[in-house]
Motif scaffolding. Structure first.
Motif, PDB file in Angstrom:
ATOM      1  N   ARG A 122      -7.451   0.389  -5.749  1.00 38.30           N
ATOM      2  CA  ARG A 122      -7.675  -0.679  -4.780  1.00 38.30           C
ATOM      3  C   ARG A 122      -7.198  -2.000  -5.363  1.00 38.30           C
ATOM      4  O   ARG A 122      -7.215  -2.210  -6.569  1.00 38.30           O
ATOM      5  N   GLY A 132      -9.318  -2.476   3.976  1.00 40.89           N
ATOM      6  CA  GLY A 132     -10.696  -2.933   3.981  1.00 40.89           C
ATOM      7  C   GLY A 132     -10.761  -4.382   4.420  1.00 40.89           C
ATOM      8  O   GLY A 132      -9.788  -4.950   4.916  1.00 40.89           O
ATOM      9  N   SER A 161       0.022  -5.794   5.383  1.00 38.15           N
ATOM     10  CA  SER A 161       0.206  -4.800   6.431  1.00 38.15           C
ATOM     11  C   SER A 161       1.687  -4.602   6.747  1.00 38.15           C
ATOM     12  O   SER A 161       2.137  -3.471   6.962  1.00 38.15           O
ATOM     13  N   PHE A 181     -10.361   7.223  -2.657  1.00 46.16           N
ATOM     14  CA  PHE A 181      -9.551   6.024  -2.719  1.00 46.16           C
ATOM     15  C   PHE A 181      -9.824   5.293  -4.041  1.00 46.16           C
ATOM     16  O   PHE A 181     -10.414   4.223  -4.049  1.00 46.16           O
ATOM     17  N   SER A 190       0.751   7.290   5.756  1.00 41.55           N
ATOM     18  CA  SER A 190      -0.224   6.397   6.394  1.00 41.55           C
ATOM     19  C   SER A 190      -1.656   6.901   6.255  1.00 41.55           C
ATOM     20  O   SER A 190      -2.601   6.112   6.286  1.00 41.55           O
ATOM     21  N   GLU A 191      -1.830   8.210   6.091  1.00 37.51           N
ATOM     22  CA  GLU A 191      -3.169   8.784   5.943  1.00 37.51           C
ATOM     23  C   GLU A 191      -3.761   8.513   4.559  1.00 37.51           C
ATOM     24  O   GLU A 191      -4.954   8.708   4.349  1.00 37.51           O
ATOM     25  N   ARG A 192      -2.919   8.076   3.626  1.00 35.57           N
ATOM     26  CA  ARG A 192      -3.372   7.896   2.248  1.00 35.57           C
ATOM     27  C   ARG A 192      -3.588   6.430   1.888  1.00 35.57           C
ATOM     28  O   ARG A 192      -3.716   6.083   0.734  1.00 35.57           O
ATOM     29  N   ARG A 220      -5.101   6.357  -1.978  1.00 35.96           N
ATOM     30  CA  ARG A 220      -5.437   7.639  -2.594  1.00 35.96           C
ATOM     31  C   ARG A 220      -4.612   7.802  -3.859  1.00 35.96           C
ATOM     32  O   ARG A 220      -3.676   7.045  -4.114  1.00 35.96           O
ATOM     33  N   GLN A 237      -5.805   2.839   3.196  1.00 37.30           N
ATOM     34  CA  GLN A 237      -6.907   2.355   4.036  1.00 37.30           C
ATOM     35  C   GLN A 237      -7.061   0.853   3.822  1.00 37.30           C
ATOM     36  O   GLN A 237      -7.079   0.376   2.686  1.00 37.30           O
TER      37      GLN A 237
END
Length: 136
Positions: A45, A94, A74, A42, A88-90, A101, A92
């Protein structure tokens, strides 16, 4: 990008590197945490407020400065996932930042550029129509 000065030792002697001192400084500066996150895959950010300020135009009805930047972010991400812009898997979430990613930020930026481009065309057409009506 930041330049960080690392003191090699506390004895102020050249040619001597105390690895414990260097590692402690890197840990305190957050460099090791950044490397750990990048190794997890990742590397991109952004803080929620910064993401919201830049990409709020993607979803109508979301203000640039929402009281809860995380939930507004979100909503933007949910729309991008629903429209198959990003996976959605890429992505995250915090505590204070959203992590992407490689390549996901480029997809979001491309979507934003398309929206801004269409807005510019709309503004230009309205302005040209106004000028044409004034002339005739």
């Amino acid at each position: 990008h930041f330049i960080r000065c690392i003191i090699p030792n506390h004895k102020k002697s050249r040619g001597f590197l105390d690895s414990a001192v260097v590692l402690d400084q890197l840990a305190c500066n957050g460099v090791l945490e950044g490397i750990k996150i990048s190794r997890m895959g990742f590397p991109n950010r952004m803080k929620y407020a910064d993401f919201l300020k830049r990409y709020y135009i993607i979803v109508p009805g979301i203000p640039a400065k929402a009281p809860d930047a995380k939930s507004a972010t979100s909503k933007i991400i949910d729309k991008l996932i629903k429209d198959n812009i990003i996976d959605s898997e890429r992505v995250q979430f915090g505590m204070t930042k959203i992590f992407f990613r490689v390549g996901e930020m480029a997809k979001i930026e491309e979507m934003r550029e398309k929206l801004v481009g269409s807005m510019i065309i709309d503004i230009q057409s309205l302005a040209r129509g106004y000028i044409a009506r004034k002339i005739y």
